[in-house]
Write an enzyme that holds these catalytic residues in place. Structure first.
Site, PDB file in Angstrom:
ATOM      1  N   HIS A   1       0.870  -1.179   0.000  1.00 51.34           N
ATOM      2  CA  HIS A   1       0.000   0.000   0.000  1.00 51.34           C
ATOM      3  C   HIS A   1       0.911   1.234   0.000  1.00 51.34           C
ATOM      4  CE1 HIS A   1      -2.839   2.930   1.777  1.00 51.34           C
ATOM      5  NE2 HIS A   1      -3.811   2.094   1.496  1.00 51.34           N
TER       6      HIS A   1
ATOM      7  N   GLN B   1      -4.537  -5.307   6.743  1.00 51.84           N
ATOM      8  CA  GLN B   1      -5.527  -6.267   6.250  1.00 51.84           C
ATOM      9  C   GLN B   1      -5.430  -7.598   6.989  1.00 51.84           C
ATOM     10  OE1 GLN B   1      -7.929  -5.443   4.178  1.00 51.84           O
ATOM     11  NE2 GLN B   1      -7.113  -3.483   3.496  1.00 51.84           N
TER      12      GLN B   1
ATOM     13  N   CYS C   1      -4.569   2.461  -3.894  1.00 50.84           N
ATOM     14  CA  CYS C   1      -3.341   2.937  -3.226  1.00 50.84           C
ATOM     15  C   CYS C   1      -2.198   1.952  -3.413  1.00 50.84           C
ATOM     16  CB  CYS C   1      -3.571   3.174  -1.729  1.00 50.84           C
ATOM     17  SG  CYS C   1      -4.819   4.383  -1.358  1.00 50.84           S
TER      18      CYS C   1
ATOM     19  N   LYS D   1     -10.498  -0.526   9.999  1.00 46.31           N
ATOM     20  CA  LYS D   1     -10.710  -1.763   9.233  1.00 46.31           C
ATOM     21  C   LYS D   1     -10.978  -2.951  10.148  1.00 46.31           C
ATOM     22  CE  LYS D   1      -8.007   0.007   5.421  1.00 46.31           C
ATOM     23  NZ  LYS D   1      -6.780  -0.079   4.607  1.00 46.31           N
TER      24      LYS D   1
ATOM     25  N   ASP E   1       3.082  -4.551   7.789  1.00 43.45           N
ATOM     26  CA  ASP E   1       1.852  -3.778   7.659  1.00 43.45           C
ATOM     27  C   ASP E   1       0.692  -4.761   7.761  1.00 43.45           C
ATOM     28  OD1 ASP E   1      -0.371  -2.377   6.920  1.00 43.45           O
ATOM     29  OD2 ASP E   1       0.405  -1.707   4.976  1.00 43.45           O
TER      30      ASP E   1
END
Ligand SMILES: *Cc1c(COP(=O)(O)O)cnc(C)c1O
Length: 420
Positions: free
Chosen positions: A136, A216, A377, A239, A213
């Site tokens: 991202h 998700q 993104c 999220k 990261d």
């Protein structure tokens, strides 16, 4: 995991009843009823359960005050609830302690914090950071700013045509110049889950710290930062069925301890004078100014909510939706799915031959189906696959097979509309 055993315990209709927004319709017109909302854009932001909404309202109505600085009753009770949320985040990630948890505004801010504080202190010209091609922008641009500032190099691990990370290429890129690996744990476009534990082990063999990261990954699976042996791990609250304005940076304490402040201000200092200012220990050192108090407390409740449903059960439910939707979509002629890595998360990026993704998104929206279209993104990844844009359907704990059917029907309607 055996989905046959886990699935019956997951009552999706009961879950849906917890999310007020899911019962609304969209595009009502005079005299014509609206379409039931089919929300397949949770990878951009997830909807919030009643439990989170109510907890935030209750806090604002009964306990609201600024935290950490007051001796009065409300300030203390607000501080207790805020710090309780930190303990919940620590448990959610299986962090050794709540001292490892820094609250930020977002995942984006968490990466910037590491790039500014760790990056500007410990990296210098010629040093290298390894990322993947499926990052991202939030895990690319902060490193590019560091590159401009410090003259570091960014090396990029490719993926194969399925979206699987090329571990051999990663191995080849690791060198004495490598000073940090910053890698997604789950791609927001392809759904690819990267082998975090293996990546960390390979990097650690060379003494290189790893940032994941998890924006998700944390919502779709069980994350154990100690098992992975992550040095930094990042999440974003909105999220995770929590509010916007909340992000999480997990860091190993010995790393956090040697990092200088990211921003200066109140709440992060031991003492201030014009002769010199001393800083608090982490995590307070990295939390300058008044944080998103109500929202952080809401995030804690969102994590409770996920735990109450069972994170394995959520993952099994979403995996079923992914398989079902992929199978149904793949029967549509001219539809191409990007990202077919084994064990991927419930995210389906696709294109339909002869139809621009923006047109597709606009038309399926008329059927009440909310999908994301564009570059997500992740422009370097789009380039890798030679597409300008894709449509992306992402599934969450509240989605159903009937909604996957609604997506497929609306895509077929698009095809008919364009004669594609
Ligand atoms: C959404 C997302 C981000 C950024 O999250 P923000 O909440 O916008 O800061 C970073 N990485 C991935 C993989 C994401 O999906």
């Amino acid at each position: 995991m055996d989905t046959q055993i886990t699935l019956p315990t997951f009552d999706v209709e009961r879950v849906r009843a917890d999310f007020p927004i899911l019962s609304r319709t969209v595009h009502e017109r005079k005299g014509k009823p609206g379409k039931p909302l089919v929300y397949l854009d949770s990878a951009a932001s997830a909807q919030k359960p009643r439990q989170v909404i109510d907890a935030m309202t209750r806090f604002l109505e009964e306990d609201y005050s600024n935290i950490h600085r007051g001796v009065h009753f409300l300030s203390q009770t607000a501080t207790d609830q805020f710090e309780e949320a930190r303990r919940k985040v620590a448990r959610f990630l299986n962090a050794p302690s709540e001292r490892n948890i820094v609250f930020t505004r977002s995942a984006t801010e968490a990466v910037n914090l590491v790039a500014h504080s760790y990056g500007r202190t410990f990296l210098s010209e010629g040093d290298e950071i390894i990322v993947s091609v499926m990052e991202h922008h939030a895990n690319i641009v902060p490193w590019q700013l560091l590159q401009m500032d410090k003259g570091i190099r960014i090396r990029v691990v490719p993926v194969d045509e399925h979206g699987v990370l090329d571990l051999n290429a990663f191995e080849d890129l690791l060198s004495d110049r490598t000073k940090l690996v910053a890698m997604t744990h789950c791609s927001n476009v392809l759904g690819t889950v990267t082998p975090a534990k293996i990546i960390a082990r390979m990097a650690h063999e060379r003494g290189v710290p790893v940032l994941f990261d998890g924006s998700q990954a944390a919502v779709h699976g069980v994350v154990d930062v100690q098992d992975i042996d992550a040095d930094f791990y990042i999440m974003t609250g909105h999220k995770l069925y929590g509010p916007t304005g909340t992000g999480v940076l997990y860091g190993k304490y010995d790393l956090l301890k040697k990092m200088p402040p990211y921003q200066g201000g109140g709440d992060m200092i031991e003492s201030v004078s014009f002769e010199g200012t001393t800083f608090k220990a982490p995590p307070a050192r990295f939390e300058a100014g008044t944080p998103a108090i109500t929202e952080v407390i809401g995030l804690g409740v969102a994590l409770d909510y996920m735990e109450s449903l069972g994170r394995e059960a959520i993952a099994a439910h979403e995996h079923d939706l992914l398989q079902y939707a992929t199978q149904q979509l793949s029967q549509v002629d001219g539809l191409r799915v990007y990202g077919t890595a084994p064990g991927k998360g419930p995210i389906i990026s696709f294109t339909l031959e002869g139809v621009h993704p923006h047109d597709l998104g606009t038309i399926v929206d008329q059927y009440g189906v909310a999908v994301r279209v564009g570059r997500h993104c992740a422009e370097p990844l789009m380039e890798r696959f030679g597409v300008g844009a894709t449509a992306r359907a992402s599934f969450a704990l509240y989605n159903t097979r009937a909604e996957a059917d609604a997506l497929v029907e609306s895509v077929i309607a698009v095809k008919e509309f364009f004669g594609a």
